[in-house]
Design an enzyme around this catalytic site. Structure first.
Site, PDB file in Angstrom:
ATOM      1  N   HIS A   1      64.189  10.809 144.225  1.00 47.83           N
ATOM      2  CA  HIS A   1      65.262  10.147 145.222  1.00 47.83           C
ATOM      3  C   HIS A   1      66.464   9.760 144.343  1.00 47.83           C
ATOM      4  O   HIS A   1      66.240   9.721 142.906  1.00 47.83           O
ATOM      5  CB  HIS A   1      64.515   8.776 145.461  1.00 47.83           C
ATOM      6  CG  HIS A   1      65.437   7.915 146.577  1.00 47.83           C
ATOM      7  ND1 HIS A   1      66.398   7.041 146.132  1.00 47.83           N
ATOM      8  CD2 HIS A   1      65.104   7.793 147.698  1.00 47.83           C
ATOM      9  CE1 HIS A   1      66.902   6.594 147.224  1.00 47.83           C
ATOM     10  NE2 HIS A   1      66.132   6.967 148.289  1.00 47.83           N
TER      11      HIS A   1
ATOM     12  N   ASP B   1      58.798   5.287 139.512  1.00 52.38           N
ATOM     13  CA  ASP B   1      59.328   5.050 140.638  1.00 52.38           C
ATOM     14  C   ASP B   1      58.206   4.688 141.799  1.00 52.38           C
ATOM     15  O   ASP B   1      57.698   5.674 142.299  1.00 52.38           O
ATOM     16  CB  ASP B   1      60.343   5.942 141.163  1.00 52.38           C
ATOM     17  CG  ASP B   1      61.052   5.414 142.226  1.00 52.38           C
ATOM     18  OD1 ASP B   1      60.441   4.576 143.153  1.00 52.38           O
ATOM     19  OD2 ASP B   1      62.008   6.082 142.917  1.00 52.38           O
TER      20      ASP B   1
ATOM     21  N   GLN C   1      57.566   4.345 146.895  1.00 48.55           N
ATOM     22  CA  GLN C   1      56.851   4.932 147.956  1.00 48.55           C
ATOM     23  C   GLN C   1      55.224   4.802 147.700  1.00 48.55           C
ATOM     24  O   GLN C   1      54.335   5.382 148.565  1.00 48.55           O
ATOM     25  CB  GLN C   1      57.124   6.397 148.495  1.00 48.55           C
ATOM     26  CG  GLN C   1      58.522   6.463 148.879  1.00 48.55           C
ATOM     27  CD  GLN C   1      58.758   5.794 150.266  1.00 48.55           C
ATOM     28  OE1 GLN C   1      57.899   5.540 150.981  1.00 48.55           O
ATOM     29  NE2 GLN C   1      60.167   5.608 150.491  1.00 48.55           N
TER      30      GLN C   1
ATOM     31  N   CYS D   1      67.782  10.956 150.755  1.00 46.38           N
ATOM     32  CA  CYS D   1      68.601  10.717 149.672  1.00 46.38           C
ATOM     33  C   CYS D   1      67.590  11.418 148.524  1.00 46.38           C
ATOM     34  O   CYS D   1      67.402  10.892 147.296  1.00 46.38           O
ATOM     35  CB  CYS D   1      68.295   9.136 149.270  1.00 46.38           C
ATOM     36  SG  CYS D   1      69.298   8.230 150.455  1.00 46.38           S
TER      37      CYS D   1
ATOM     38  N   LYS E   1      59.843  -2.418 151.563  1.00 49.17           N
ATOM     39  CA  LYS E   1      59.145  -1.364 151.858  1.00 49.17           C
ATOM     40  C   LYS E   1      57.414  -1.662 151.780  1.00 49.17           C
ATOM     41  O   LYS E   1      56.811  -0.812 152.153  1.00 49.17           O
ATOM     42  CB  LYS E   1      58.962  -0.267 150.639  1.00 49.17           C
ATOM     43  CG  LYS E   1      60.593   0.434 150.943  1.00 49.17           C
ATOM     44  CD  LYS E   1      60.737   1.872 150.343  1.00 49.17           C
ATOM     45  CE  LYS E   1      62.170   2.064 150.028  1.00 49.17           C
ATOM     46  NZ  LYS E   1      62.806   2.974 151.116  1.00 49.17           N
TER      47      LYS E   1
HETATM   48  N1  PMP Z   1      62.822   5.649 145.199  1.00 46.51           N
HETATM   49  C1  PMP Z   1      62.237   6.000 146.362  1.00 46.51           C
HETATM   50  C2  PMP Z   1      61.001   7.103 146.164  1.00 46.51           C
HETATM   51  C3  PMP Z   1      62.469   5.738 147.713  1.00 46.51           C
HETATM   52  O1  PMP Z   1      61.905   6.210 148.701  1.00 46.51           O
HETATM   53  C4  PMP Z   1      63.589   4.616 147.626  1.00 46.51           C
HETATM   54  C5  PMP Z   1      63.793   4.321 149.037  1.00 46.51           C
HETATM   55  N2  PMP Z   1      64.188   5.003 150.010  1.00 46.51           N
HETATM   56  C6  PMP Z   1      63.990   4.201 146.503  1.00 46.51           C
HETATM   57  C7  PMP Z   1      63.951   4.576 145.356  1.00 46.51           C
HETATM   58  C8  PMP Z   1      65.308   3.196 146.664  1.00 46.51           C
HETATM   59  O2  PMP Z   1      64.729   2.046 147.115  1.00 46.51           O
HETATM   60  P1  PMP Z   1      65.829   0.716 147.500  1.00 46.51           P
HETATM   61  O3  PMP Z   1      66.730   1.461 148.379  1.00 46.51           O
HETATM   62  O4  PMP Z   1      65.274  -0.098 148.093  1.00 46.51           O
HETATM   63  O5  PMP Z   1      66.343   0.530 146.200  1.00 46.51           O
END
Ligand code: PMP
Length: 405
Positions: free
Chosen positions: A116, A193, A196, A363, A219
């Protein structure tokens, strides 16, 4: 599983029952979490850590209790290892900055090709700031991480590996325990990270043995605006603060400032003590159901939807097809002439039929470019989804594809 606890799911969207299948973007909140925010503002709203009055003491106790809850949830050795942040992105930026302060020109940072942007751009910015080298671990043809190639990137200049536990596009999990073991043989700091994985899998930081782990409350059925950077105490203690001000200080003079102990050294400004209370309630909620049960439920939903998609649509491309997925699946549908039906058009027509999915690059533009498409349609499950959501998706998708073909 408990969908009646989530008031938003009772709505009709465009005259249809809501099938909410965009949980990778954010999850819905159970009544218990929604009520906890109102309860906190109604009963103990006072800035924490700084006052001796009763409300502030109660607010501080709740905030620190929430930290204990988070520590227990991921099996951290102690609550000092839990730094509250604004979310995953803020947690990774915090880690990248503070670790970055200890690195020198020519050092190397590794990410994977499935990251991401939140686990890529902060490291890219660090590499530009400190003249480091960013290396990217490739994927195999089946879209799983090429761990052999990853290990070949390890060398004496490699200082950090930052990698997703579960991909937010593909839904597949990386073998992080093995990866951490290999990285540690080379004295590489590993950040996971877990944005997910935290809602879909049991996560045990001692078992994984990662040095850092980042995730967001929103999440995992908690509020927006709060998340966690877990860090091993012995590492966090060695690192400089990220931002200045608020509770992160010990003593301040015009000449010099000394910093607070963990975890406060990394928590500048008024913390989100209302959010932490609600976050704790969200974690208690999922703990009551059991992460193993949630993981099994969502794996089954992924298997079912993958099977039905393959059965019902001839021209479908499922990414990482046949590989076990944790709550997330991406696909595209082609017309008979081989052209791609734009994922955005599919998502629009699904929405008209009450089905909320995500389309686009999620993203993760470098991964989407690797797939050679403009984007994907992404379906992602939460604990409240059931077979009827999948049935509604498949029926709505059939209609949409007929219209768009
Ligand atoms: N890493 C991953 C794998 C994600 O799926 C996301 C959110 N889509 C993020 C980072 C970023 O999370 P946040 O927008 O809550 O900071």
């Amino acid at each position: 599983m408990n969908s009646q606890d989530f008031p938003i799911l009772g709505q009709q969207i465009h005259g249809h029952r809501l099938a909410y299948l965009d949980n990778a973007a954010t999850t819905q909140k159970p009544q218990q979490v929604i009520d906890s925010i109102s309860y906190a503002y109604s009963h103990f709203n006072a800035n924490i850590h700084r006052a001796t009055h009763t409300l502030a003491t109660i607010a501080t106790e709740h905030h620190e209790h929430a930290r204990q809850t988070v520590a227990g949830f991921i099996n951290a050795r102690n609550a000092k290892e839990i730094v509250f942040t604004k979310g995953t992105t803020d947690a990774i930026n915090t880690a990248a900055f503070t670790i970055g302060e200890t690195l020198s020109e020519g050092d190397e940072v590794i990410v994977s090709a499935m990251e991401h942007h939140s686990n890529l751009v902060p490291w890219q910015m660090l590499c530009q700031r400190k003249k480091l080298k960013l290396r990217v671990a490739p994927l195999k043809d089946d879209l799983t991480l090429d761990t052999a190639q990853l290990y070949k990137l390890f060398n004496s200049r490699t200082k950090v590996l930052s990698i997703a536990h579960v991909s937010n596009v593909l839904g597949i999990a990386n073998p992080i325990e093995k990866i951490v073991k290999e990285a540690h043989k080379n004295n590489i700091i590993v950040l996971i990270d877990a944005a997910q994985s935290i809602p879909h899998l049991p996560v045990d930081v001692q078992k994984i043995d990662c040095d850092f782990l980042a995730f967001s409350a929103h999440k995992i059925y908690g509020p927006t605006g709060i998340g966690v950077l877990y860090g091993k105490q012995e590492i966090l203690e060695q690192l400089p603060p990220y931002q200045g001000g608020g509770e992160m200080i010990n003593h301040v003079s015009f000449e010099n400032t000394t910093y607070n102990t963990l975890p406060y050294k990394f928590e500048a400004g008024t913390p989100d003590f209302i959010g932490s209370y609600a976050f704790g309630k969200a974690l208690e909620y999922v703990e009551n159901i059991g992460m193993e049960n949630i993981a099994e439920h969502e794996r089954n939903l992924c298997r079912l939807v993958e099977r039905q998609l393959k059965e019902k649509f001839n021209n479908i491309k499922i990414y990482a097809e046949g590989i076990e997925k944790s709550g997330v699946i991406s696909f595209n549908i082609l017309r008979n002439d081989g052209s791609l039906i734009h994922p955005y058009d599919i998502a629009m027509l699904l929405d008209q039929q009450g089905v909320a999915v995500r389309s686009g690059h999620h993203c993760a533009e470098p991964l989407i470019n690797l797939l050679g498409v403009v984007g994907t349609v992404r379906v992602s499950f939460g604990l409240y989804n059931e077979e009827n959501d999948i049935n509604q998706l498949i029926a709505a998708l059939s209609k949409s594809v007929d219209i768009l073909s």
